[in-house]
Design an enzyme around this catalytic site. Structure first.
Site, PDB file in Angstrom:
ATOM      1  N   LYS A 126       0.828  -1.215   0.000  1.00  0.00           N
ATOM      2  CA  LYS A 126       0.000   0.000   0.000  1.00  0.00           C
ATOM      3  C   LYS A 126       0.862   1.265   0.000  1.00  0.00           C
ATOM      4  O   LYS A 126       0.609   2.178  -0.767  1.00  0.00           O
ATOM      5  CB  LYS A 126      -0.937   0.025   1.220  1.00  0.00           C
ATOM      6  CG  LYS A 126      -1.887  -1.156   1.293  1.00  0.00           C
ATOM      7  CD  LYS A 126      -2.879  -1.012   2.450  1.00  0.00           C
ATOM      8  CE  LYS A 126      -2.241  -1.123   3.825  1.00  0.00           C
ATOM      9  NZ  LYS A 126      -1.793  -2.478   4.198  1.00  0.00           N
ATOM     10  N   ARG A 134      -9.678   0.586   9.047  1.00  0.00           N
ATOM     11  CA  ARG A 134      -9.208  -0.776   9.308  1.00  0.00           C
ATOM     12  C   ARG A 134     -10.240  -1.604  10.062  1.00  0.00           C
ATOM     13  O   ARG A 134     -10.007  -2.775  10.296  1.00  0.00           O
ATOM     14  CB  ARG A 134      -7.940  -0.690  10.147  1.00  0.00           C
ATOM     15  CG  ARG A 134      -6.692  -1.263   9.490  1.00  0.00           C
ATOM     16  CD  ARG A 134      -5.559  -1.023  10.453  1.00  0.00           C
ATOM     17  NE  ARG A 134      -4.346  -1.704  10.172  1.00  0.00           N
ATOM     18  CZ  ARG A 134      -3.330  -1.222   9.473  1.00  0.00           C
ATOM     19  NH1 ARG A 134      -3.434  -0.045   8.891  1.00  0.00           N
ATOM     20  NH2 ARG A 134      -2.222  -1.911   9.351  1.00  0.00           N
ATOM     21  N   ARG A 178      11.242  -6.399   4.610  1.00  0.00           N
ATOM     22  CA  ARG A 178      11.136  -4.983   4.966  1.00  0.00           C
ATOM     23  C   ARG A 178      11.726  -4.756   6.362  1.00  0.00           C
ATOM     24  O   ARG A 178      12.391  -3.760   6.599  1.00  0.00           O
ATOM     25  CB  ARG A 178       9.671  -4.546   4.917  1.00  0.00           C
ATOM     26  CG  ARG A 178       9.474  -3.060   5.186  1.00  0.00           C
ATOM     27  CD  ARG A 178       8.072  -2.621   4.858  1.00  0.00           C
ATOM     28  NE  ARG A 178       7.132  -2.956   5.917  1.00  0.00           N
ATOM     29  CZ  ARG A 178       5.813  -2.768   5.828  1.00  0.00           C
ATOM     30  NH1 ARG A 178       5.279  -2.276   4.740  1.00  0.00           N
ATOM     31  NH2 ARG A 178       5.020  -3.076   6.833  1.00  0.00           N
ATOM     32  N   ARG A 184      11.593  -1.581  11.491  1.00  0.00           N
ATOM     33  CA  ARG A 184      10.289  -1.529  12.156  1.00  0.00           C
ATOM     34  C   ARG A 184      10.115  -2.739  13.051  1.00  0.00           C
ATOM     35  O   ARG A 184      10.197  -3.872  12.593  1.00  0.00           O
ATOM     36  CB  ARG A 184       9.175  -1.500  11.098  1.00  0.00           C
ATOM     37  CG  ARG A 184       8.622  -0.103  10.864  1.00  0.00           C
ATOM     38  CD  ARG A 184       7.564  -0.107   9.821  1.00  0.00           C
ATOM     39  NE  ARG A 184       6.378  -0.854  10.226  1.00  0.00           N
ATOM     40  CZ  ARG A 184       5.256  -0.888   9.531  1.00  0.00           C
ATOM     41  NH1 ARG A 184       5.166  -0.213   8.409  1.00  0.00           N
ATOM     42  NH2 ARG A 184       4.224  -1.585   9.959  1.00  0.00           N
ATOM     43  N   ARG A 206      -0.655  -9.810  12.891  1.00  0.00           N
ATOM     44  CA  ARG A 206      -1.216  -8.703  12.104  1.00  0.00           C
ATOM     45  C   ARG A 206      -2.090  -9.236  10.965  1.00  0.00           C
ATOM     46  O   ARG A 206      -3.140  -8.677  10.663  1.00  0.00           O
ATOM     47  CB  ARG A 206      -0.104  -7.820  11.558  1.00  0.00           C
ATOM     48  CG  ARG A 206       0.376  -6.843  12.627  1.00  0.00           C
ATOM     49  CD  ARG A 206       1.784  -6.388  12.382  1.00  0.00           C
ATOM     50  NE  ARG A 206       1.954  -5.672  11.145  1.00  0.00           N
ATOM     51  CZ  ARG A 206       3.115  -5.588  10.485  1.00  0.00           C
ATOM     52  NH1 ARG A 206       4.191  -6.195  10.960  1.00  0.00           N
ATOM     53  NH2 ARG A 206       3.199  -4.898   9.381  1.00  0.00           N
TER      54      ARG A 206
HETATM   55  P1  ADP Z   1       1.027  -2.459   7.755  1.00  0.00           P
HETATM   56  O1  ADP Z   1      -0.054  -2.224   6.757  1.00  0.00           O
HETATM   57  O2  ADP Z   1       2.280  -2.937   7.139  1.00  0.00           O
HETATM   58  O3  ADP Z   1       0.612  -3.301   8.916  1.00  0.00           O
HETATM   59  P2  ADP Z   1       0.774   0.252   8.890  1.00  0.00           P
HETATM   60  O4  ADP Z   1       1.859   1.238   8.900  1.00  0.00           O
HETATM   61  O5  ADP Z   1      -0.445   0.543   8.095  1.00  0.00           O
HETATM   62  O6  ADP Z   1       1.464  -1.098   8.413  1.00  0.00           O
HETATM   63  O7  ADP Z   1       0.294  -0.056  10.398  1.00  0.00           O
HETATM   64  C1  ADP Z   1       1.178  -0.362  11.434  1.00  0.00           C
HETATM   65  C2  ADP Z   1       0.417  -0.499  12.756  1.00  0.00           C
HETATM   66  O8  ADP Z   1      -0.175   0.761  13.089  1.00  0.00           O
HETATM   67  C3  ADP Z   1      -0.758  -1.480  12.740  1.00  0.00           C
HETATM   68  O9  ADP Z   1      -0.356  -2.800  12.993  1.00  0.00           O
HETATM   69  C4  ADP Z   1      -1.639  -0.905  13.857  1.00  0.00           C
HETATM   70  O10 ADP Z   1      -1.142  -1.250  15.127  1.00  0.00           O
HETATM   71  C5  ADP Z   1      -1.450   0.593  13.710  1.00  0.00           C
HETATM   72  N1  ADP Z   1      -2.487   1.198  12.831  1.00  0.00           N
HETATM   73  C6  ADP Z   1      -2.280   1.815  11.631  1.00  0.00           C
HETATM   74  N2  ADP Z   1      -3.429   2.259  11.101  1.00  0.00           N
HETATM   75  C7  ADP Z   1      -4.412   1.906  11.976  1.00  0.00           C
HETATM   76  C8  ADP Z   1      -5.831   2.059  11.985  1.00  0.00           C
HETATM   77  N3  ADP Z   1      -6.487   2.651  10.994  1.00  0.00           N
HETATM   78  N4  ADP Z   1      -6.506   1.558  13.058  1.00  0.00           N
HETATM   79  C9  ADP Z   1      -5.879   0.954  14.084  1.00  0.00           C
HETATM   80  N5  ADP Z   1      -4.552   0.768  14.122  1.00  0.00           N
HETATM   81  C10 ADP Z   1      -3.811   1.237  13.096  1.00  0.00           C
END
Ligand code: ADP
Length: 190
Positions: free
Chosen positions: A14, A89, A128, A134, A146
């Site tokens: 994404k 999400r 990654r 990370r 996740r």
């Molecule tokens: P990825 O898609 O690789 O998991 P992100 O950077 O989108 O990475 O998200 C990393 C973490 O940030 C998630 O595992 C969650 O803990 C938190 N997070 C991100 N966006 C949201 C959201 N919209 N609602 C709840 N938690 C979120």
């Protein structure tokens, strides 16, 4: 405003694709994951709270992310459009988002859902993790968590947007350029 939800499991690409799309269409990239990581880096109270969940691969509370989204919408009212990456999400977030957007006289134009097989996701995320540092990309068990949470809480959003006739599935396997071309073709029609 051309508001797009870029959707897919962790590791679907994404972030990478959002960067290409914002250049192509002059949009703004809004990633809730990036916003949360900035809060952590800045050492804010919100960041401290969010980190506890993120490190375990769990979701941060809906209230926190919706407040973040509202303040970004306030700050970017003249944007041509926004690509939402990693948001919404949960169904609760999507419902709240629809309500919030009405205040801005806007709506989600479409959801672009990147479809990627699970084995490929784990491989990409572990890779990654080697470069990005990370914490949530370093350990297989956190990655699996996740993906599990994605399947339980996030993937139902496809149905949510499909009910609004806004779901566009895009094959997320292949080279970055191939996937980008597929996304561009969808966005051009919106
Ligand atoms: P990825 O898609 O690789 O998991 P992100 O950077 O989108 O990475 O998200 C990393 C973490 O940030 C998630 O595992 C969650 O803990 C938190 N997070 C991100 N966006 C949201 C959201 N919209 N609602 C709840 N938690 C979120």
């Amino acid at each position: 405003m051309l508001n797009l939800v870029l959707f897919g499991p962790p590791g679907a690409g994404k972030g990478t694709q959002a960067e290409l799309l914002i250049e192509r269409f002059g949009l703004l990239h809004l990633s809730t994951g990036d916003l949360l990581r900035s809060e952590i880096a800045a050492g804010t109270e919100l960041g401290v709270q969010a980190k506890k969940f993120m490190d375990k691969g769990e979701l941060v509370s809906d209230d926190i992310v919706i407040e973040m989204i509202k303040s970004k919408l306030d700050a970017n009212q003249d944007a041509k459009g926004i690509i939402f990456d990693g948001f919404p999400r949960t169904v609760a977030q999507a419902e709240a988002f629809d309500v919030v957007l009405v205040d801005y006289n806007a709506e989600v134009k479409g959801m672009l859902s990147l479809e990627v097989e699970k084995d490929e996701l784990v491989k990409r995320l572990l890779n990654r993790g080697k470069d990005s540092g990370r914490a949530d990309d370093q350990e297989q068990s956190i990655i699996e968590n996740r993906i599990k949470i994605y399947n339980e809480k996030t993937s139902p959003l496809k149905k949510y947007y499909n009910n609004q006739s806004k779901l566009h599935k895009v094959e997320g396997m292949g080279s970055v350029e191939e996937i980008a071309a597929r996304l561009v073709a969808v966005v051009e029609k919106l």
